[in-house]
Design a protein around this motif. Structure first.
Motif, PDB file in Angstrom:
ATOM      1  N   ASN A   1     106.708  32.477  29.839  1.00 48.30           N
ATOM      2  CA  ASN A   1     107.201  33.459  30.805  1.00 48.30           C
ATOM      3  C   ASN A   1     106.630  33.269  32.207  1.00 48.30           C
ATOM      4  OD1 ASN A   1     108.911  34.976  28.986  1.00 48.30           O
ATOM      5  ND2 ASN A   1     107.023  35.709  28.049  1.00 48.30           N
ATOM      6  N   HIS A   2     106.106  32.065  32.512  1.00 53.41           N
ATOM      7  CA  HIS A   2     105.597  31.841  33.867  1.00 53.41           C
ATOM      8  C   HIS A   2     106.757  31.925  34.861  1.00 53.41           C
ATOM      9  CE1 HIS A   2     106.846  27.708  32.844  1.00 53.41           C
ATOM     10  NE2 HIS A   2     107.124  27.614  34.133  1.00 53.41           N
ATOM     11  N   ASP A   3     106.410  32.153  36.093  1.00 52.53           N
ATOM     12  CA  ASP A   3     107.405  32.266  37.158  1.00 52.53           C
ATOM     13  C   ASP A   3     107.756  30.869  37.652  1.00 52.53           C
ATOM     14  OD1 ASP A   3     108.973  32.791  39.372  1.00 52.53           O
ATOM     15  OD2 ASP A   3     107.525  34.136  40.329  1.00 52.53           O
ATOM     16  N   ILE A   4     108.963  30.415  37.355  1.00 53.68           N
ATOM     17  CA  ILE A   4     109.407  29.078  37.744  1.00 53.68           C
ATOM     18  C   ILE A   4     109.260  28.854  39.245  1.00 53.68           C
ATOM     19  CG2 ILE A   4     111.814  29.827  37.841  1.00 53.68           C
ATOM     20  CD1 ILE A   4     112.696  27.007  37.125  1.00 53.68           C
ATOM     21  N   LYS A   5     109.438  29.893  40.024  1.00 53.24           N
ATOM     22  CA  LYS A   5     109.386  29.740  41.489  1.00 53.24           C
ATOM     23  C   LYS A   5     108.015  29.300  41.978  1.00 53.24           C
ATOM     24  CE  LYS A   5     113.058  33.040  42.242  1.00 53.24           C
ATOM     25  NZ  LYS A   5     113.283  34.443  42.093  1.00 53.24           N
ATOM     26  N   LYS A   6     106.973  29.539  41.180  1.00 55.02           N
ATOM     27  CA  LYS A   6     105.613  29.171  41.588  1.00 55.02           C
ATOM     28  C   LYS A   6     105.285  27.704  41.312  1.00 55.02           C
ATOM     29  CE  LYS A   6     103.715  33.770  41.297  1.00 55.02           C
ATOM     30  NZ  LYS A   6     102.756  34.669  40.659  1.00 55.02           N
ATOM     31  N   VAL A   7     106.065  27.051  40.441  1.00 54.62           N
ATOM     32  CA  VAL A   7     105.744  25.672  40.071  1.00 54.62           C
ATOM     33  C   VAL A   7     106.883  24.687  40.329  1.00 54.62           C
ATOM     34  CG1 VAL A   7     103.952  26.210  38.377  1.00 54.62           C
ATOM     35  CG2 VAL A   7     106.345  26.168  37.670  1.00 54.62           C
ATOM     36  N   HIS A   8     108.099  25.174  40.375  1.00 51.37           N
ATOM     37  CA  HIS A   8     109.264  24.303  40.551  1.00 51.37           C
ATOM     38  C   HIS A   8     109.289  23.726  41.966  1.00 51.37           C
ATOM     39  CE1 HIS A   8     113.309  22.806  39.911  1.00 51.37           C
ATOM     40  NE2 HIS A   8     113.705  23.401  41.023  1.00 51.37           N
ATOM     41  N   ASN A   9     109.452  22.404  42.036  1.00 49.79           N
ATOM     42  CA  ASN A   9     109.520  21.711  43.325  1.00 49.79           C
ATOM     43  C   ASN A   9     110.606  20.650  43.219  1.00 49.79           C
ATOM     44  OD1 ASN A   9     109.242  20.006  45.511  1.00 49.79           O
ATOM     45  ND2 ASN A   9     107.011  19.962  45.444  1.00 49.79           N
ATOM     46  N   ILE A  10     111.725  20.897  43.842  1.00 47.22           N
ATOM     47  CA  ILE A  10     112.885  20.014  43.761  1.00 47.22           C
ATOM     48  C   ILE A  10     112.558  18.588  44.180  1.00 47.22           C
ATOM     49  CG2 ILE A  10     113.966  20.294  46.032  1.00 47.22           C
ATOM     50  CD1 ILE A  10     115.743  20.867  42.744  1.00 47.22           C
ATOM     51  N   ASN A  11     111.483  18.412  44.968  1.00 49.20           N
ATOM     52  CA  ASN A  11     111.066  17.079  45.405  1.00 49.20           C
ATOM     53  C   ASN A  11     109.980  16.477  44.520  1.00 49.20           C
ATOM     54  OD1 ASN A  11     112.809  17.008  47.698  1.00 49.20           O
ATOM     55  ND2 ASN A  11     111.430  18.483  48.664  1.00 49.20           N
TER      56      ASN A  11
ATOM     57  N   ARG B   1     114.963  31.266  35.594  1.00 49.65           N
ATOM     58  CA  ARG B   1     115.250  29.828  35.492  1.00 49.65           C
ATOM     59  C   ARG B   1     116.700  29.533  35.881  1.00 49.65           C
ATOM     60  NH1 ARG B   1     112.414  28.987  29.646  1.00 49.65           N
ATOM     61  NH2 ARG B   1     110.307  29.324  30.363  1.00 49.65           N
ATOM     62  N   ILE B   2     117.621  30.370  35.407  1.00 45.34           N
ATOM     63  CA  ILE B   2     119.035  30.183  35.734  1.00 45.34           C
ATOM     64  C   ILE B   2     119.238  30.264  37.237  1.00 45.34           C
ATOM     65  CG2 ILE B   2     121.337  31.228  35.552  1.00 45.34           C
ATOM     66  CD1 ILE B   2     120.501  32.108  32.657  1.00 45.34           C
ATOM     67  N   ASN B   3     118.639  31.270  37.868  1.00 47.88           N
ATOM     68  CA  ASN B   3     118.807  31.480  39.310  1.00 47.88           C
ATOM     69  C   ASN B   3     118.105  30.414  40.145  1.00 47.88           C
ATOM     70  OD1 ASN B   3     120.379  33.804  39.023  1.00 47.88           O
ATOM     71  ND2 ASN B   3     118.573  35.109  38.887  1.00 47.88           N
ATOM     72  N   THR B   4     117.009  29.868  39.644  1.00 52.92           N
ATOM     73  CA  THR B   4     116.207  28.923  40.416  1.00 52.92           C
ATOM     74  C   THR B   4     116.649  27.473  40.248  1.00 52.92           C
ATOM     75  OG1 THR B   4     114.312  30.415  40.243  1.00 52.92           O
ATOM     76  CG2 THR B   4     113.839  28.136  40.866  1.00 52.92           C
TER      77      THR B   4
ATOM     78  N   PHE C   1     119.304  23.511  33.410  1.00 56.51           N
ATOM     79  CA  PHE C   1     119.490  24.466  32.309  1.00 56.51           C
ATOM     80  C   PHE C   1     120.896  24.243  31.744  1.00 56.51           C
ATOM     81  CE2 PHE C   1     117.739  28.874  31.138  1.00 56.51           C
ATOM     82  CZ  PHE C   1     118.368  28.882  29.912  1.00 56.51           C
ATOM     83  N   LEU C   2     120.946  23.692  30.543  1.00 62.98           N
ATOM     84  CA  LEU C   2     122.217  23.375  29.901  1.00 62.98           C
ATOM     85  C   LEU C   2     122.411  24.198  28.634  1.00 62.98           C
ATOM     86  CD1 LEU C   2     122.039  19.451  30.026  1.00 62.98           C
ATOM     87  CD2 LEU C   2     123.007  21.011  31.739  1.00 62.98           C
ATOM     88  N   VAL C   3     123.668  24.455  28.307  1.00 64.71           N
ATOM     89  CA  VAL C   3     124.005  25.073  27.024  1.00 64.71           C
ATOM     90  C   VAL C   3     124.941  24.137  26.271  1.00 64.71           C
ATOM     91  CG1 VAL C   3     123.666  27.453  27.786  1.00 64.71           C
ATOM     92  CG2 VAL C   3     125.934  26.426  27.964  1.00 64.71           C
ATOM     93  N   LEU C   4     124.886  24.226  24.948  1.00 64.59           N
ATOM     94  CA  LEU C   4     125.762  23.459  24.079  1.00 64.59           C
ATOM     95  C   LEU C   4     126.706  24.427  23.390  1.00 64.59           C
ATOM     96  CD1 LEU C   4     125.118  20.493  21.864  1.00 64.59           C
ATOM     97  CD2 LEU C   4     125.884  22.552  20.706  1.00 64.59           C
ATOM     98  N   GLU C   5     127.989  24.151  23.540  1.00 64.98           N
ATOM     99  CA  GLU C   5     129.013  24.963  22.898  1.00 64.98           C
ATOM    100  C   GLU C   5     129.700  24.137  21.816  1.00 64.98           C
ATOM    101  OE1 GLU C   5     130.785  27.667  26.558  1.00 64.98           O
ATOM    102  OE2 GLU C   5     131.833  25.838  25.995  1.00 64.98           O
TER     103      GLU C   5
END
Length: 175
Positions: A79-89, A39-42, A47-51
């Protein structure tokens, strides 16, 4: 006064993210280090963190999907592979995971993360709806989502692999 910062994730946050994940979810519900690194790489925008005082106490991760009225339950698998479903459009933001260390809950951090993610993503991407799944047992999370305008749209029977094989509730919000 504590200093709260919400920022985009960095790869070197992975140990803190896994600590939060393991503190927040039981085995069978917690996701893997590889899934988070993927997810971080894709999609680091989603993906946000709170400090708080430079300590990572929470995170939220998401993906952009194409909108489907009829939902394929397999898209929500842990644990699905984000690359298979993520679509920036795509036009639907899927909130894939959110966690805050137990000892720092009930301070509004989850709501801060949630609202910051939505604000950032909807400014940058053409999102018209958001979707998520939540355990039927997690009343605090359900209330957070309902407070933010999400409505229940379906049930994923025995979705979570916890001791009771809890149902998942699908929730969606139109923007």
């Amino acid at each position: 006064m504590e200093k709260v910062v919400i920022r985009n994730v960095r790869k070197n946050d992975i140990n803190e993210i896994m600590n939060i994940e393991n503190d927040s979810f039981v085995e069978g519900i917690s996701e893997s280090r590889d899934a988070f690194l993927n997810r971080i790489n894709t999609f680091s925008d989603g993906f946000l963190v709170l400090e708080v005082d430079s300590e990572v106490l929470g995170y939220i991760s998401s993906e952009i999907w194409e909108y489907f009225e009829n939902i394929d339950e397999k898209m929500f698998n842990l644990n699905h592979d984000i690359k298979k479903v993520h679509n920036i459009n795509g036009s639907e933001l899927y909130i894939s995971s959110i966690g805050v260390l137990k000892k720092h809950r009930k301070k509004g951090y989850g709501n801060l993360l949630f609202n910051e993610l939505i604000e950032r993503i909807t400014k940058k991407y053409k999102i018209s709806s958001m979707i998520l799944t939540v355990s039927a047992k997690w009343n605090a999370a359900i209330k957070l989502y309902e407070k933010n305008g999400f409505k229940k749209i379906g049930i994923l029977k025995e979705f979570f692999e916890d001791d009771e094989c809890s149902d998942g509730i699908l929730m969606r919000k139109y923007i």
